[in-house]
Motif scaffolding. Sequence first.
Motif, PDB file in Angstrom:
ATOM      1  N   THR A  80     -25.325 -18.944  80.290  1.00 18.94           N
ATOM      2  CA  THR A  80     -26.642 -18.747  79.679  1.00 18.94           C
ATOM      3  C   THR A  80     -26.523 -17.929  78.399  1.00 18.94           C
ATOM      4  OG1 THR A  80     -27.697 -18.860  81.844  1.00 18.94           O
ATOM      5  CG2 THR A  80     -28.968 -17.856  80.064  1.00 18.94           C
ATOM      6  N   GLU A  81     -25.721 -16.862  78.440  1.00 15.28           N
ATOM      7  CA  GLU A  81     -25.557 -16.003  77.264  1.00 15.28           C
ATOM      8  C   GLU A  81     -24.880 -16.755  76.117  1.00 15.28           C
ATOM      9  OE1 GLU A  81     -24.337 -15.039  80.346  1.00 15.28           O
ATOM     10  OE2 GLU A  81     -26.051 -13.785  80.867  1.00 15.28           O
ATOM     11  N   GLU A  82     -23.848 -17.537  76.444  1.00 13.34           N
ATOM     12  CA  GLU A  82     -23.152 -18.316  75.410  1.00 13.34           C
ATOM     13  C   GLU A  82     -24.087 -19.348  74.785  1.00 13.34           C
ATOM     14  OE1 GLU A  82     -18.577 -18.314  77.104  1.00 13.34           O
ATOM     15  OE2 GLU A  82     -20.006 -19.759  77.917  1.00 13.34           O
ATOM     16  N   LYS A  83     -24.860 -20.014  75.628  1.00 14.38           N
ATOM     17  CA  LYS A  83     -25.800 -21.024  75.143  1.00 14.38           C
ATOM     18  C   LYS A  83     -26.824 -20.392  74.208  1.00 14.38           C
ATOM     19  CE  LYS A  83     -28.687 -24.782  76.848  1.00 14.38           C
ATOM     20  NZ  LYS A  83     -29.191 -25.489  78.031  1.00 14.38           N
ATOM     21  N   GLU A  84     -27.315 -19.209  74.558  1.00 14.06           N
ATOM     22  CA  GLU A  84     -28.284 -18.507  73.706  1.00 14.06           C
ATOM     23  C   GLU A  84     -27.665 -18.143  72.354  1.00 14.06           C
ATOM     24  OE1 GLU A  84     -29.739 -15.201  75.992  1.00 14.06           O
ATOM     25  OE2 GLU A  84     -30.881 -16.507  77.340  1.00 14.06           O
ATOM     26  N   ARG A  85     -26.394 -17.709  72.361  1.00 15.66           N
ATOM     27  CA  ARG A  85     -25.722 -17.384  71.101  1.00 15.66           C
ATOM     28  C   ARG A  85     -25.577 -18.627  70.224  1.00 15.66           C
ATOM     29  NH1 ARG A  85     -22.929 -13.566  74.293  1.00 15.66           N
ATOM     30  NH2 ARG A  85     -21.292 -15.040  74.863  1.00 15.66           N
ATOM     31  N   VAL A  86     -25.218 -19.760  70.839  1.00 13.35           N
ATOM     32  CA  VAL A  86     -25.074 -21.012  70.085  1.00 13.35           C
ATOM     33  C   VAL A  86     -26.426 -21.410  69.498  1.00 13.35           C
ATOM     34  CG1 VAL A  86     -24.569 -23.483  70.268  1.00 13.35           C
ATOM     35  CG2 VAL A  86     -23.049 -21.828  71.348  1.00 13.35           C
ATOM     36  N   GLN A  87     -27.482 -21.358  70.306  1.00 12.02           N
ATOM     37  CA  GLN A  87     -28.813 -21.721  69.820  1.00 12.02           C
ATOM     38  C   GLN A  87     -29.243 -20.837  68.653  1.00 12.02           C
ATOM     39  OE1 GLN A  87     -31.268 -21.690  73.396  1.00 12.02           O
ATOM     40  NE2 GLN A  87     -31.097 -23.912  73.562  1.00 12.02           N
ATOM     41  N   LYS A  88     -29.030 -19.534  68.777  1.00  6.48           N
ATOM     42  CA  LYS A  88     -29.406 -18.624  67.695  1.00  6.48           C
ATOM     43  C   LYS A  88     -28.614 -18.919  66.430  1.00  6.48           C
ATOM     44  CE  LYS A  88     -31.099 -14.861  70.530  1.00  6.48           C
ATOM     45  NZ  LYS A  88     -30.870 -13.526  71.059  1.00  6.48           N
ATOM     46  N   GLY A  89     -27.331 -19.212  66.576  1.00  9.76           N
ATOM     47  CA  GLY A  89     -26.506 -19.545  65.421  1.00  9.76           C
ATOM     48  C   GLY A  89     -26.966 -20.830  64.745  1.00  9.76           C
ATOM     49  N   LEU A  90     -27.287 -21.849  65.543  1.00  9.24           N
ATOM     50  CA  LEU A  90     -27.777 -23.112  64.987  1.00  9.24           C
ATOM     51  C   LEU A  90     -29.145 -22.932  64.328  1.00  9.24           C
ATOM     52  CD1 LEU A  90     -26.671 -25.566  67.809  1.00  9.24           C
ATOM     53  CD2 LEU A  90     -25.782 -25.477  65.470  1.00  9.24           C
ATOM     54  N   GLU A  91     -30.016 -22.139  64.951  1.00  8.85           N
ATOM     55  CA  GLU A  91     -31.326 -21.865  64.357  1.00  8.85           C
ATOM     56  C   GLU A  91     -31.173 -21.165  63.009  1.00  8.85           C
ATOM     57  OE1 GLU A  91     -33.137 -19.681  67.543  1.00  8.85           O
ATOM     58  OE2 GLU A  91     -33.939 -21.497  68.487  1.00  8.85           O
ATOM     59  N   LYS A  92     -30.246 -20.231  62.924  1.00  9.59           N
ATOM     60  CA  LYS A  92     -29.998 -19.525  61.668  1.00  9.59           C
ATOM     61  C   LYS A  92     -29.500 -20.496  60.597  1.00  9.59           C
ATOM     62  CE  LYS A  92     -27.492 -15.521  59.887  1.00  9.59           C
ATOM     63  NZ  LYS A  92     -26.569 -14.433  60.213  1.00  9.59           N
ATOM     64  N   SER A  93     -28.608 -21.401  60.984  1.00 10.02           N
ATOM     65  CA  SER A  93     -28.100 -22.406  60.046  1.00 10.02           C
ATOM     66  C   SER A  93     -29.223 -23.321  59.566  1.00 10.02           C
ATOM     67  CB  SER A  93     -27.001 -23.239  60.701  1.00 10.02           C
ATOM     68  OG  SER A  93     -25.884 -22.461  61.003  1.00 10.02           O
ATOM     69  N   CYS A  94     -30.045 -23.786  60.490  1.00 10.60           N
ATOM     70  CA  CYS A  94     -31.158 -24.673  60.128  1.00 10.60           C
ATOM     71  C   CYS A  94     -32.151 -23.959  59.220  1.00 10.60           C
ATOM     72  CB  CYS A  94     -31.859 -25.194  61.383  1.00 10.60           C
ATOM     73  SG  CYS A  94     -30.892 -26.417  62.294  1.00 10.60           S
ATOM     74  N   GLU A  95     -32.415 -22.699  59.526  1.00 16.13           N
ATOM     75  CA  GLU A  95     -33.345 -21.913  58.714  1.00 16.13           C
ATOM     76  C   GLU A  95     -32.855 -21.819  57.267  1.00 16.13           C
ATOM     77  OE1 GLU A  95     -34.395 -17.272  58.605  1.00 16.13           O
ATOM     78  OE2 GLU A  95     -34.876 -18.250  60.512  1.00 16.13           O
ATOM     79  N   SER A  96     -31.568 -21.591  57.100  1.00 14.65           N
ATOM     80  CA  SER A  96     -31.041 -21.474  55.740  1.00 14.65           C
ATOM     81  C   SER A  96     -31.084 -22.806  54.996  1.00 14.65           C
ATOM     82  CB  SER A  96     -29.629 -20.907  55.754  1.00 14.65           C
ATOM     83  OG  SER A  96     -28.735 -21.826  56.303  1.00 14.65           O
ATOM     84  N   LEU A  97     -31.104 -23.917  55.736  1.00 14.27           N
ATOM     85  CA  LEU A  97     -31.204 -25.245  55.118  1.00 14.27           C
ATOM     86  C   LEU A  97     -32.656 -25.733  55.038  1.00 14.27           C
ATOM     87  CD1 LEU A  97     -28.148 -26.951  56.841  1.00 14.27           C
ATOM     88  CD2 LEU A  97     -28.349 -26.289  54.436  1.00 14.27           C
TER      89      LEU A  97
END
Length: 107
Positions: A80-97
């Motif tokens: 669960t913790e790893e999945k949350e980190r991946v989601q946050k990282g992807l959200e940050k990437s999408c936000e910058s794009l």
Amino acid sequence: MSMSPETIASGMRPTFGYTLTLDDKNQTLYNYKTFDGTEKSESPSTLMTTLLKEHLKEIKKEAGEKPKEIAFFIFDNYSTEEKERVQKGLEKSCESLKIKCTFVEDS
């Protein structure tokens, strides 16, 4: 993106052409040499942003327009913790794009 800073700090196996370190804010960084020998350090989300940007260019080429939203499916081989980190990282990437990021859940 899935690994915690503590896991990285405790040491990892050798990698292919890069090392993982932590900066002064406890953020994970990939350290690598570019094709011209320049040394760079980037966060996992910055690298993911670069990859997504290239994918979006190809999608635009195929579809004729840049998508306004992209969806991700994250496989269940993460805690669960790893999945949350991946989601946050992807959200940050999408936000910058400046693109909406959603996640598809397995039903």
